[in-house]
Write an enzyme that holds these catalytic residues in place. Structure first.
Site, PDB file in Angstrom:
ATOM      1  N   TYR A  95      -5.785  10.898   4.170  1.00  0.00           N
ATOM      2  CA  TYR A  95      -4.403  11.120   3.789  1.00  0.00           C
ATOM      3  C   TYR A  95      -4.340  11.901   2.465  1.00  0.00           C
ATOM      4  O   TYR A  95      -5.363  12.327   1.940  1.00  0.00           O
ATOM      5  CB  TYR A  95      -3.650   9.791   3.763  1.00  0.00           C
ATOM      6  CG  TYR A  95      -3.598   9.172   5.151  1.00  0.00           C
ATOM      7  CD1 TYR A  95      -2.917   9.822   6.182  1.00  0.00           C
ATOM      8  CD2 TYR A  95      -4.288   8.007   5.457  1.00  0.00           C
ATOM      9  CE1 TYR A  95      -2.899   9.303   7.478  1.00  0.00           C
ATOM     10  CE2 TYR A  95      -4.281   7.486   6.750  1.00  0.00           C
ATOM     11  CZ  TYR A  95      -3.588   8.143   7.756  1.00  0.00           C
ATOM     12  OH  TYR A  95      -3.583   7.639   9.042  1.00  0.00           O
ATOM     13  N   GLY A 115      -9.433  -6.507   9.360  1.00  0.00           N
ATOM     14  CA  GLY A 115      -8.305  -5.815   9.952  1.00  0.00           C
ATOM     15  C   GLY A 115      -7.970  -6.350  11.330  1.00  0.00           C
ATOM     16  O   GLY A 115      -7.208  -7.306  11.480  1.00  0.00           O
ATOM     17  N   ARG A 116      -8.553  -5.742  12.344  1.00  0.00           N
ATOM     18  CA  ARG A 116      -8.197  -6.098  13.722  1.00  0.00           C
ATOM     19  C   ARG A 116      -8.321  -7.589  14.041  1.00  0.00           C
ATOM     20  O   ARG A 116      -7.485  -8.113  14.794  1.00  0.00           O
ATOM     21  CB  ARG A 116      -9.026  -5.260  14.694  1.00  0.00           C
ATOM     22  CG  ARG A 116      -8.632  -3.789  14.672  1.00  0.00           C
ATOM     23  CD  ARG A 116      -9.440  -2.976  15.661  1.00  0.00           C
ATOM     24  NE  ARG A 116      -8.988  -1.590  15.694  1.00  0.00           N
ATOM     25  CZ  ARG A 116      -9.431  -0.684  16.565  1.00  0.00           C
ATOM     26  NH1 ARG A 116     -10.356  -1.019  17.455  1.00  0.00           N
ATOM     27  NH2 ARG A 116      -8.958   0.546  16.544  1.00  0.00           N
ATOM     28  N   GLN A 136       0.837  -1.192   0.000  1.00  0.00           N
ATOM     29  CA  GLN A 136       0.000   0.000   0.000  1.00  0.00           C
ATOM     30  C   GLN A 136       0.881   1.254   0.000  1.00  0.00           C
ATOM     31  O   GLN A 136       1.701   1.456   0.892  1.00  0.00           O
ATOM     32  CB  GLN A 136      -0.927   0.034   1.220  1.00  0.00           C
ATOM     33  CG  GLN A 136      -1.980   1.132   1.079  1.00  0.00           C
ATOM     34  CD  GLN A 136      -2.819   1.325   2.323  1.00  0.00           C
ATOM     35  OE1 GLN A 136      -2.281   1.619   3.398  1.00  0.00           O
ATOM     36  NE2 GLN A 136      -4.126   1.186   2.194  1.00  0.00           N
ATOM     37  N   ARG A 146      -7.704   2.378  -2.702  1.00  0.00           N
ATOM     38  CA  ARG A 146      -8.529   2.378  -1.498  1.00  0.00           C
ATOM     39  C   ARG A 146      -9.252   3.717  -1.348  1.00  0.00           C
ATOM     40  O   ARG A 146      -8.644   4.781  -1.469  1.00  0.00           O
ATOM     41  CB  ARG A 146      -7.678   2.128  -0.253  1.00  0.00           C
ATOM     42  CG  ARG A 146      -8.525   1.720   0.962  1.00  0.00           C
ATOM     43  CD  ARG A 146      -7.669   1.494   2.182  1.00  0.00           C
ATOM     44  NE  ARG A 146      -8.285   0.532   3.079  1.00  0.00           N
ATOM     45  CZ  ARG A 146      -8.052   0.462   4.389  1.00  0.00           C
ATOM     46  NH1 ARG A 146      -7.220   1.325   4.955  1.00  0.00           N
ATOM     47  NH2 ARG A 146      -8.634  -0.449   5.134  1.00  0.00           N
TER      48      ARG A 146
END
Length: 361
Positions: free
Chosen positions: A180, A317-318, A99, A227
């Site tokens: 971002y 994810g987590r 990424q 993304r």
């Protein structure tokens, strides 16, 4: 025909062994050098039962830095470090995408020798502050990028894509989400420009379009993902015209035949901008390629979206942090190790990173 999380899927010329991806998660293990290391190789190797691995966000240049200990991809040492990771994964035959990241305004002058971070416009993040090498600091108003700096950053993305290929990756994901830099140009809350990179939807999308064009000079389209976080408010994002912005964006992306579009599904966590949150179905109406959905899914959430046909791959994810064998646990309905204790998730050592055990151990 109903899709299963555990069936294979083709993504261009890549054969994924299941429809489960490990989502990118910043973990800060690269240290001051930002060079990937052995515990990072072990971390990804442990989770290679996923059909697709997407690395933690990796900065394309020193200007892109905004997180302590995050890895980079702009030096020979970083390329060699990432090669250690991809070499470790080769026997597993699991594709891994790097990424590509630039933090933009989600940074601080502490990371840049006293120089302000950059963004589309001088719009400061309103929030608790940012952790730097000098401790927690208040966010600063960023400096708007010049047109020349934008062109230089596009070149940085291209070089990062080249370095990713040299490092042995299967492809790259361009990070245009979560507040971002590229997201800061897309969204009207942070983009107040009046030049070719602001104002109209076409202009706000221009930076992302140019970055993708540069990356596609290096990689075939099916080895590139993007993304997006259409509903996101992380890093003080959120624009009233978000639906208009992201419908335009997905229509433009549909022209590129990319490997996938990776969408933060706001309905899963229940956080979203003002107004009705966008659904994956809205994106599916304009995009017939692979959609990776992501954001707090349970097994049932993911299977429901696969069954509805609004996504093709589910990113977790987590749950992958505390369950390196997540695919087996989901397949066999084993209980998951909870992720209540996050105290060591962002430290520098192996604890809270590679010391979680598979089920039964």
């Amino acid at each position: 025909m109903k899709k299963s999380l555990f069936e294979t899927v083709r993504m261009g010329d890549l054969h994924l062994k299941n429809r489960i991806a490990m989502a990118p998660m910043t973990r800060g293990r690269a240290g001051e050098t930002r060079v990937p290391n052995e515990i990072m190789a072990e971390h990804y190797f442990q989770r290679a039962s996923a059909g697709l691995l997407i690395t933690e966000a990796t900065v394309i240049s020193p200007q892109g830095i905004g997180w302590i200990g995050s890895p980079g991809i702009y030096s020979p040492e970083m390329v060699a470090g990432w090669r250690r990771v991809t070499d470790r994964l080769k026997p597993t035959q699991t594709p891994i995408f790097l990424q590509l990241w630039h933090c933009g305004r989600a940074s601080h002058s502490d990371f840049h020798g006293g120089e302000l971070p950059v963004s589309a416009s001088a719009v400061k993040i309103e929030g608790d502050g940012i952790q730097t090498q000098g401790g927690k600091k208040a966010y600063e108003a960023p400096r708007p990028m010049t047109a020349a700096e934008i062109r230089a950053t596009v070149a940085d993305y291209r070089l990062a894509a080249l370095h990713a290929r040299e490092a042995g990756f299967s492809g790259v994901e361009v990070h245009s989400a979560n507040g971002y830099l590229l997201n800061q140009f897309l969204d009207s809350k942070t983009n107040l420009r009046t030049d070719d990179y602001g104002g109209s939807l076409e202009n706000k999308y221009r930076f992302l379009r140019e970055v993708l064009a540069a990356v596609l000079e290096v990689w075939p389209a099916h080895r590139v993902g993007v993304r997006l976080s259409p509903n996101g408010v992380f890093n003080d994002m959120g624009s009233l015209d978000f639906r208009e912005t992201y419908l335009y964006t997905i229509k433009e992306l549909s022209k590129l035949n990319l490997g996938y579009v990776h969408i933060m599904d706001g309905l899963a966590f229940g956080f979203h901008q003002q107004g009705e949150p966008m659904t994956l179905a809205e994106f599916r109406a304009h995009y017939d390629g692979i959609i990776i959905g992501n954001c707090g899914y349970s097994k049932e959430d993911a299977e429901k979206r696969l069954a509805e046909g609004v996504m093709d791959i589910a990113a977790f994810g987590r749950p992958f942090i505390t369950n390196p064998d997540l695919v087996a646990r989901l397949h066999n309905n084993y209980p998951l190790t909870p992720f209540e204790d996050m105290s060591k998730w962002y430290t520098s050592g192996p604890e809270g990173y590679i010391d979680y055990q598979p089920y039964g151990q």
